[in-house]
Design an enzyme around this catalytic site. Structure first.
Site, PDB file in Angstrom:
ATOM      1  N   LYS A   1       4.090   0.738  10.166  1.00  0.00           N
ATOM      2  CA  LYS A   1       4.239   1.969   9.387  1.00  0.00           C
ATOM      3  C   LYS A   1       3.784   3.175  10.195  1.00  0.00           C
ATOM      4  O   LYS A   1       4.356   4.256  10.076  1.00  0.00           O
ATOM      5  CB  LYS A   1       3.385   1.888   8.120  1.00  0.00           C
ATOM      6  CG  LYS A   1       4.050   1.157   6.988  1.00  0.00           C
ATOM      7  CD  LYS A   1       3.199   1.333   5.742  1.00  0.00           C
ATOM      8  CE  LYS A   1       3.199   0.059   4.928  1.00  0.00           C
ATOM      9  NZ  LYS A   1       2.085  -0.015   3.998  1.00  0.00           N
TER      10      LYS A   1
ATOM     11  N   ARG B   1       4.849 -13.042   9.662  1.00  0.00           N
ATOM     12  CA  ARG B   1       5.578 -11.813   9.334  1.00  0.00           C
ATOM     13  C   ARG B   1       6.895 -11.772  10.096  1.00  0.00           C
ATOM     14  O   ARG B   1       7.062 -12.428  11.124  1.00  0.00           O
ATOM     15  CB  ARG B   1       4.737 -10.580   9.614  1.00  0.00           C
ATOM     16  CG  ARG B   1       4.385 -10.322  11.062  1.00  0.00           C
ATOM     17  CD  ARG B   1       3.758  -8.925  11.233  1.00  0.00           C
ATOM     18  NE  ARG B   1       2.672  -8.660  10.306  1.00  0.00           N
ATOM     19  CZ  ARG B   1       2.605  -7.595   9.504  1.00  0.00           C
ATOM     20  NH1 ARG B   1       3.554  -6.696   9.520  1.00  0.00           N
ATOM     21  NH2 ARG B   1       1.592  -7.422   8.702  1.00  0.00           N
TER      22      ARG B   1
ATOM     23  N   GLU C   1       0.883  -1.159   0.000  1.00  0.00           N
ATOM     24  CA  GLU C   1       0.000   0.000   0.000  1.00  0.00           C
ATOM     25  C   GLU C   1       0.925   1.216   0.000  1.00  0.00           C
ATOM     26  O   GLU C   1       1.820   1.285   0.843  1.00  0.00           O
ATOM     27  CB  GLU C   1      -0.846  -0.045   1.278  1.00  0.00           C
ATOM     28  CG  GLU C   1      -2.072   0.802   1.210  1.00  0.00           C
ATOM     29  CD  GLU C   1      -2.838   0.817   2.527  1.00  0.00           C
ATOM     30  OE1 GLU C   1      -3.430   1.843   2.824  1.00  0.00           O
ATOM     31  OE2 GLU C   1      -2.819  -0.211   3.235  1.00  0.00           O
TER      32      GLU C   1
END
Ligand code: ATP
Ligand code: MG
Length: 565
Positions: free
Chosen positions: A272, A262, A37
């Site tokens: 983020k 992850r 994204e």
């Protein structure tokens, strides 16, 4: 790193792909994608996903797309798109002509949504976001159906069309999938597919005021691009039934979603939101601050793409979450830099040394090996003269036992030069040592004694007359705890920031060779660590070096001690 989920010579994802190849499910095609994204800079976790997706495509002679998942107009910016492309390329991967944007599919997604409405599988709801959440129920309680759930297909089609035309305010209506409010999986309780957002999009401008939600959009993006294996992180495992449901309702190409754990690293944060807070509130010097776990930060720090790819290979892929020791990342880097970094001499905290028996008007050039690991890197000449600098902490007035460096009366080797013996330390009025008086033995040229006399200590040095001044930045972990998110009540992760994570030394001396060093180049400063020429603050005249990593390999120590037990 081995894991139960990893099959021999591969990993569980490869096992799935190979099973598909045997059964012919995707006609032996392997087509993956990396779908960031564009709402921030990429970090080392993304690097793992990039290496995995592009790596699998390479391994199976397949393809990997770069796709910007730009379905949220609010947080996305062009700057991020460019930095992400740059980062993927720098890591060594190539999407060829397959650069896509989810926003390019908005028309198709809209048409598919109309199809679902026509099949009685989606409806327009007037409930506010808060109510939708309330009605959804919990893991223990079933959900409650919305009073608008049974609108007619005609009414839904008309309302959805009017949503698109901009007739309603933000949040006034949503389009929801009609699945099952009793489902044990909360994601299946009539999830929202579209919301109203009167916001401009970085690519579609003001064309749309309704935007698709992730779960609805992502499977379609994969399907449109005919992705075979849609690899995502573990938190999407519970979303897989929804991913499959949407694609089953529409008669479209159906990729396989596969989840993996992850990457988490200690001593840093990877969200983020937190990284952008560090930038916004000035805790760091931008997204590419060398202390950041971002790819641009690691790059500025001096990390190589090879080291990051090696790291990604070594951690492998697993089905359960864990935290990887940052020492392993540093270990991979040392491994790589050891092979490629030229050895040079730089004094970070200088102490002047006058060699009393070396003639004042004399100077000479001494031969120095550039990299003992690689003969092809050759040799260079280093100037030597009567006044040199050595490291302040290489001298002790009162030397402890087993001190092999300089002290009154002690003899040491100057690397590539001569043996010197310390005669006297000169102090200023405050009692600080400002100069050493030494003598050298001309019969030890090159650092070896003709009479076979041995010394234990070898020091680095630079010739004062020939050295250039430079700035060196020493970095430590950005956080002083292994898990910065573990905070006391009333505190936030920023309270765990290490106040000593950056130390700037402005009075360092580099050997003349280094005046040629270019931004981004790596060097090993003998006895000090690996350093990289900073690309932001270095000018033609003024060199700034970032310490990439020290020479002490804590990972190798951990591995050794692990083997012993
Ligand atoms: P968010 O969605 O909260 O903005 P994100 O970290 O998921 O953040 P994306 O841009 O959606 O960011 O991520 C792109 C891809 O990178 C996704 O496929 C995601 O699964 C993967 N990814 C993100 N973080 C990690 C991580 N720590 N380890 C491995 N893969 C990751
Ligand atoms: Mg995401």
């Amino acid at each position: 790193m081995s894991s139960d989920d990893n099959t021999k010579g591969g990993n569980f994802i490869k096992a799935i792909i190979e099973e598909h190849n045997r059964s012919g499910r995707f006609d032996n095609r392997v087509h993956t994608r990396f779908p960031p994204e564009p709402n921030g800079y990429l970090h080392i976790g993304h690097a793992k996903s990039i290496c995995l997706n592009f790596g699998l495509a390479n391994d199976y002679n397949g393809k990997c797309n770069l796709r910007f998942d730009d379905t949220n107009p609010i947080k996305e910016e062009e700057e991020y798109v460019e930095s992400i492309k740059e980062n993927v390329r720098w890591l060594g991967f190539d999407w060829q002509d397959r650069l896509y944007f989810a926003s390019d599919y908005f028309d198709q997604m809209y048409d598919y949504a109309v199809q679902l409405i026509k099949h009685g599988k989606a409806y327009v709801d007037d409930l506010a976001a808060e109510q939708i959440k309330e009605y959804r129920g919990t893991l223990k309680e079933p959900g409650i159906e919305s009073p608008h759930r049974n609108r007619s297909i005609e009414e839904n089609l008309e309302l959805f069309e009017r949503m698109r035309k901009g007739e309603f305010a933000d949040g006034a209506k949503v389009l929801r999938a009609k699945i099952d409010m009793q489902s044990g999986n909360l994601n299946m309780r009539d999830p929202v597919m579209y919301r109203i957002l009167h916001a401009d999009h970085h690519r579609t401008g003001d064309k749309w005021c309704i935007y698709p939600m992730y779960d609805w959009a992502h499977g379609l993006e994969d399907s449109i691009e005919r992705i075979t294996h849609s690899i995502c992180t573990l938190e999407f495992e519970d979303h897989r039934p929804l991913y499959d449901w949407f694609l089953e309702q529409l008669d479209v190409f159906h990729p396989q979603q596969i989840e993996f754990a992850r990457l988490n690293l200690n001593y840093t944060v990877m969200s983020k939101r937190k990284l952008s807070l560090l930038v916004r509130d000035g805790y760091v010097d931008g997204w590419d601050d060398p202390r950041m776990p971002t790819i641009s930060g690691l790059r500025r720090r001096g990390y190589t793409p090879e080291a990051i790819r090696d790291f990604s290979e070594r951690i492998g892929v697993a089905k359960s979450n864990s935290v990887v020791d940052i020492a392993l990342l540093e270990h991979c880097l040392r491994d790589d830099l050891n092979k490629r970094a030229m050895r040079v001499m730089t004094v970070l905290e200088p102490l002047k040394v006058v060699i009393e028996n070396y003639p004042e008007d004399q100077e000479e050039e001494l031969e120095a090996v550039n990299n003992p690991e690689d003969d092809t890197m050759g040799k260079r000449m280093m100037p030597f003269s009567r006044v040199i600098y050595v490291e302040k902490n290489d001298f002790r007035e009162e030397a402890p036992r087993k001190w092999f460096r300089l002290a009154p009366g002690k003899e040491v080797r100057l690397k590539h030069a001569y043996y010197i013996t310390c005669k006297q330390a000169i102090k200023n009025e405050d009692g600080e040592i400002v100069e050493l008086r030494c003598t050298y033995d001309p019969k030890t040229k090159g650092g070896w004694s003709e009479d076979g006399r041995k010394v234990k200590g070898t020091l680095h040095w630079v010739s004062a007359k020939h050295a250039h001044q430079a700035e060196v930045r020493l970095y430590d972990h950005l956080f002083n705890t292994e898990n910065p998110d573990n905070v006391q009540e009333g505190q936030t992760f920023t309270d765990n920031i290490n106040p000593d994570s950056l130390k700037i030394l402005k009075n360092c001396f580099i050997e003349p060779y280094l005046t040629k060093a270019k931004p981004g180049e790596w060097y090993q400063f003998l006895r000090q660590g690996y350093f990289c020429v900073d690309s932001k603050h270095t000018t033609h005249k003024y060199k700034v070096f970032n310490r990439t990593t020290t020479l002490r390999d804590t990972w190798a120590r951990i591995e050794r001690s692990g083997k012993k037990t």
